[in-house]
Design an enzyme around this catalytic site. Structure first.
Site, PDB file in Angstrom:
ATOM      1  N   HIS A   7     -12.175  -5.147   8.619  1.00 46.73           N
ATOM      2  CA  HIS A   7     -12.792  -5.075   7.295  1.00 46.73           C
ATOM      3  C   HIS A   7     -14.106  -4.298   7.379  1.00 46.73           C
ATOM      4  O   HIS A   7     -14.990  -4.495   6.543  1.00 46.73           O
ATOM      5  CB  HIS A   7     -13.086  -6.479   6.732  1.00 46.73           C
ATOM      6  CG  HIS A   7     -11.873  -7.235   6.299  1.00 46.73           C
ATOM      7  ND1 HIS A   7     -11.029  -7.838   7.183  1.00 46.73           N
ATOM      8  CD2 HIS A   7     -11.357  -7.466   5.061  1.00 46.73           C
ATOM      9  CE1 HIS A   7     -10.047  -8.440   6.511  1.00 46.73           C
ATOM     10  NE2 HIS A   7     -10.224  -8.226   5.230  1.00 46.73           N
ATOM     11  N   GLU A  37       0.821  -1.221   0.000  1.00 45.98           N
ATOM     12  CA  GLU A  37       0.000   0.000   0.000  1.00 45.98           C
ATOM     13  C   GLU A  37       0.851   1.265   0.000  1.00 45.98           C
ATOM     14  O   GLU A  37       0.564   2.231  -0.710  1.00 45.98           O
ATOM     15  CB  GLU A  37      -0.956   0.027   1.209  1.00 45.98           C
ATOM     16  CG  GLU A  37      -2.153  -0.895   1.096  1.00 45.98           C
ATOM     17  CD  GLU A  37      -1.840  -2.348   1.429  1.00 45.98           C
ATOM     18  OE1 GLU A  37      -0.688  -2.624   1.844  1.00 45.98           O
ATOM     19  OE2 GLU A  37      -2.729  -3.207   1.282  1.00 45.98           O
TER      20      GLU A  37
END
Ligand SMILES: Cc1ncc(C[n+]2csc(CCOP(=O)(O)OP(=O)(O)O)c2C)c(N)n1
Length: 667
Positions: free
Chosen positions: A474, A407
């Site tokens: 999540h 990322e």
């Protein structure tokens, strides 16, 4: 290998086929940063500059690498690389103005030392954080590669910086994508006070190149001819055969980390050894022994340079201190952009939220050839939510680009793509994972325009939100991490039409935009959306219900919870769907609150420190006289997002909101 025992103390200079003029030029290019630094040390002692990171003894690396590159090839230097700036012939006066924080410097007093870039000179300066510049170099090189331009990008790091995760991610990405990046490690023995044996345990840092499937070399960083000739050969090959190369330059930091901090922790014998390896002194002797530079010529060159340095410093010193103008400061945080309103002609069709996102993205890809999508599993696989399903067939895997799980490097690379005239949309697989790339977003993308006028034309798509039984990692809706940071825009649609139109606007906008997409809405919510390409303005809230008793403010999934509760309670309410959090439509909020006298703000995120807190404060400041009740905020419980259904239902604010709304109406 112990480098200090494996090479001769005084470098053996091999001039190869370099002519005398070039040999002399390299000497002058090293001399200028050396003499400029000597002036800086003087000024420091006189209290006329605040901080200085010395590159004395390391000039051969910055100068040799820069001289080996073409003028339009990007270099990303670090804090000891004055030689990059002087070799690219940045006027000394501008450098002094920069270091003094004055108008006419590159950041007009907004950032210090070498923390600036100059597009004109193809130099992209560092931010303080060691590491992200390596991923930025990947992005610049990627843009060249996509346009099939034979250009190399050189990026510097110290050996200390190689311990950062960014180093490893950037090397990995460059390797997997065959990017023509020259990774230059200046191994100068110490990272602040930390010696190399406490920094890493491989024998040479060049060994790490092999681990990433990359060609790697060790070069004597104190031998200008070795640096120049080796790098020249390497970059020549990298231009025609794009791939990354790692070079570890062995050198030494002769002075302290920064001038005030001294070198007490450095053993004397090391200082003595490396003093004998001074790159300027030894090279001058080589030129003199070879009859290329006489003592008189050397004195003459030095005299000229010293008077140039003094003249340029004096001129900069005469420029007045920078003045504070709040409007100017605020106006430079974002790159000015007047969004064109593009209204659809074709009527709406009933489509899902996820289809609206996908369609907006697809049409932007058709519209902007320079737009690149990056994300994990977004190409053939179509992304975990299938937003980009089929895209790679139409646009190819160069533009619909699968990324390694890096990322930080990928978000840094998006900055580099923007520097090199591309647009990027990065898909976070889940909004939660942006924490692994937080630094480039809040420090690089957000601050570059304000600091030195370099915008970040990047949209980060953030599939977010709870209610999907996915647990703490999540399910988060982490917009408040970013609404706090000047320089970022934050968009959070609640309906399919907005998702499509706002995404198109976000992509047209040259500023960094975080675009939140609630996963719970992807496949459950339908709406009328035109098949045309269209845009919707940032900073304009939508009024979803109109009433007189209470103002309900929310965004994203919260809007749907609010509408449900308002209908169930038969409340006469204005329901404001913010749509964008930065910029925030405060006018719409104040207008409604002044009408209703009561306000309740609903956010899905945990309550403390969220956008609701700021809205409550703004309402208190601007609408106090109109209020008939306390301003109410409702958010999730102050815990991580739990997994089990009952726990998650209790955590989320939906039920609490209905009760709070009823209480407020009866107040
Ligand atoms: C992420 C981050 N952590 C810590 C620092 C503080 N810091 C600035 S320079 C430095 C040492 C860097 O060593 P190295 O990379 O070897 O470069 P050198 O200064 O030796 O040229 C440290 C710890 C920083 N700037 N960024």
């Amino acid at each position: 290998m112990n480098f200090s025992t494996s090479v001769p103390v005084i470098p053996e200079y091999d001039r190869k086929d370099l002519d005398d003029a070039l040999l002399l030029q390299l000497y002058r290019k090293m001399l200028l940063p050396r003499l400029t630094e000597e002036k800086m040390l003087l000024l420091l002692r006189q209290g006329k500059v605040s901080k200085w990171f010395s590159g004395i003894g390391q000039e051969a690396i910055a100068v040799g690498v820069t001289a080996a590159l073409k003028k339009d090839e990007y270099i990303l230097p670090m804090h000891r690389n004055l030689g990059v700036f002087t070799t690219r012939e940045i006027p000394l006066r501008r450098l002094f103005l920069q270091w003094q924080g004055k108008e006419g410097g590159f950041t007009r007093g907004r950032d210090r030392s070498f923390h600036f870039g100059s597009r004109e000179h193809h130099i992209i300066g560092m931010i303080s954080h060691l590491g992200p510049q390596l991923g930025v170099a990947d992005g610049i090189a990627l843009a060249h590669k996509l346009r099939k331009e034979p250009r190399v990008t050189a990026v510097f790091t110290g050996e200390g910086g190689t311990s950062e995760g960014d180093f490893h991610e950037a090397l990995n990405v460059a390797s997997v994508w065959d990017l023509p990046v020259l990774f230059c490690i200046e191994n100068n023995g110490y990272g602040l006070s930390t010696p190399v044996r406490e920094q890493y345990r491989c024998e040479n840092l060049a060994d790490r190149g092999r681990g990433y499937g990359m060609e790697a070399h060790i070069v004597d960083g104190n031998n200008i001819l070795e640096v120049f000739t080796r790098v020249s050969e390497l970059v020549e090959r990298m231009r025609t055969d794009p791939r990354p190369v790692l070079v570890e330059f062995k050198t030494f930091r002769i002075r302290g980390h920064e001038e005030a901090s001294g070198t007490k922790y450095v053993p004397q014998e090391l200082v003595e050894y490396w003093a004998k390896r001074d790159p300027v002194v030894n090279y001058r002797k080589f030129l003199s022994d070879a009859g290329i530079l006489s003592e008189e010529e050397d004195l003459e060159v030095r005299k000229e340079m010293i008077s140039l340095i003094n003249r340029e410093y004096e001129a900069a010193a005469r420029v007045p201190e920078v003045a504070f103008d709040p409007d100017k400061e605020l106006n430079d945080v974002y790159r000015p952009h007047v969004a064109a309103r593009r209204t659809p002609v074709a009527p709406g069709r009933n489509i899902r939220f996820v289809d609206a996102v996908s369609e907006g993205l697809y049409q932007s890809m058709e519209r902007f050839d320079e737009l690149v999508l990056m994300g994990q599993d977004i190409a053939e696989y179509g992304g975990v939510f299938k937003v980009t399903a089929g895209f790679s067939d139409r646009f190819g895997t160069d533009r619909v680009r699968n990324t390694p799980i890096c990322e930080s490097a990928v978000l840094s690379a998006s900055m580099g793509l923007s520097v090199n005239h591309m647009k990027t949309v990065v898909e976070m697989q889940f909004a939660d994972f942006i924490s692994s790339g937080f630094n480039p977003v809040v420090n690089y993308l957000a601050k570059s325009h304000y600091r030195w006028g370099q915008h970040a034309d990047v949209v980060i798509r953030m599939p977010c939100g709870g209610g999907v039984g996915a647990g703490p990692f999540h399910s988060q809706t982490n917009e408040a991490w970013f609404t706090k940071t000047p320089g970022l825009k934050v968009v959070y649609p609640a309906f399919p039409e907005d998702a499509k139109g706002l995404l198109a606007t976000a992509i047209e906008d040259p500023n960094p935009v975080l675009f939140f997409e609630h996963k719970g809405l992807y496949r459950s919510l339908y709406g009328q959306v035109s098949e045309d390409y269209f845009t919707l303005p940032l900073g304009e809230a939508a009024i979803r219900r109109e009433g007189n008793e209470v103002t309900v403010i929310s965004y994203g999934m919260g809007v749907h919870w609010a509408l449900e509760a308002v209908d169930e309670c038969r409340a006469s309410a204005d329901v404001i769907d913010l749509r964008t959090l930065q910029p925030l439509d405060t006018a719409a909020i104040y207008r409604s609150v002044r009408k209703t006298g009561k306000v309740i703000i609903l956010q899905e995120d945990t309550l403390f420190g969220g956008i609701a807190a700021d809205i409550a404060a703004l309402v208190a400041e601007h609408c106090f006289e109109y209020l008939d009740a306390p301003v109410i905020r409702v958010g999730s419980l102050e815990t991580p997002v739990p997994f089990a259904k009952a726990l998650e239902e209790g955590y989320l604010p939906k039920l609490r909101f209905r009760n709070a709304l009823q209480r407020l109406m009866g107040y």
